[in-house]
Write a protein that holds these residues in place. Sequence first.
Motif: not given
Length: 330
Positions: A227-230, A262-265, A270-271
């Motif tokens: 996965p790209a994000h854990d 959003e939850a993990d900032g 990313r932006r």
Amino acid sequence: AERPPVDVAALAAGVRDGSRSVLARAITLVESNRPDHRAAAQELLLELLPHSGGAVRVGISGVPGVGKSTFIESLGTRLTGDGHRVAVLAVDPSSTRTRGSILGDKTRMAKLAVDDSAFVRPSPSAGTLGGVARATRETIVLMEAAGYDVVLVETVGVGQSEVTVAGMVDTFLLLTIARTGDQLQGIKKGILELADVVAVNKADGSHERDARVAARELAGALRMMTPAHDTWRPPVLACSGQTGAGMDEVWAAVQDHRSTLEADGSLGRRRADQQVEWMWAMVRDQLMDRLQTSAKDTLGEVEAEVRSGDLTATLAATRLLDTLGLPDPP
Ligand code: GDP
């Protein structure tokens, strides 16, 4: 002839007031390649940047015929019905010849096109993918400053355009359809890796069962990939843009993905990363533009020498870059 100067302050005010006609003119300005327009557009963007960033940015990709416009029409009208203001943009590098793009076409989204809470803009015909991408990114800023809180960026599943769109949105939604045989065959692995949410579309009537089977197979395939994000596993859902079945679930998955970021900032990161990557893309673009001008007289000759083998590609590159008059690297 003397060109009338662009009234940037009036454009900025009109965009923020939510004037559709001014917004349309502002988009035309950022799409323009005329040097004076480029300068005015950057001034306008600088002024509107503090008022941007507020939208949920979603990329929607899929091969022609997968049902993108039907899906966006259905999703978009649901969202405006819920009080959202929805902007639909398109990135279609194949739209270079005519203004008539196959994506973001108003005739393909008849209801959204006349919806007061929606703004549908076809792909700019800016020539290269880089040009189209620049105009689209800058148009997102305008849309957000105009108060659109959902921006849907549509792209066709060809070449590099998905990567380009994934680099300008918060959530990348891949639309696909059930196929017989190997479900993965029609989907390039690289594209699957970009997806934050996958939806098997046309899950209606006699196709419904196939779509559910395909969704399960795809979910299995995705579990094999890193996965790209854990913190996020791309869900695979089945839906029908035509009947509306499963559409709420798809939108809920998009919102879930965003909440997770959003939850993990990581949304902010990313932006920010996208902006920096974008800056380097612009450096490459502008360097190429300048090179086209500075090396104009030698380009043909140098290319011919490379073709004939009289010059190595590396030396030729150096010779072209030397025309920029930059100091040598250390
Ligand atoms: P696009 O090229 O990806 O924008 O696809 P379109 O939205 O234009 O749809 C292509 C074709 O598929 C059209 O004939 C649509 O009527 C049909 N289609 C689109 N969505 C659905 C759907 O959810 N179910 C079914 N059965 N057909 C659909």
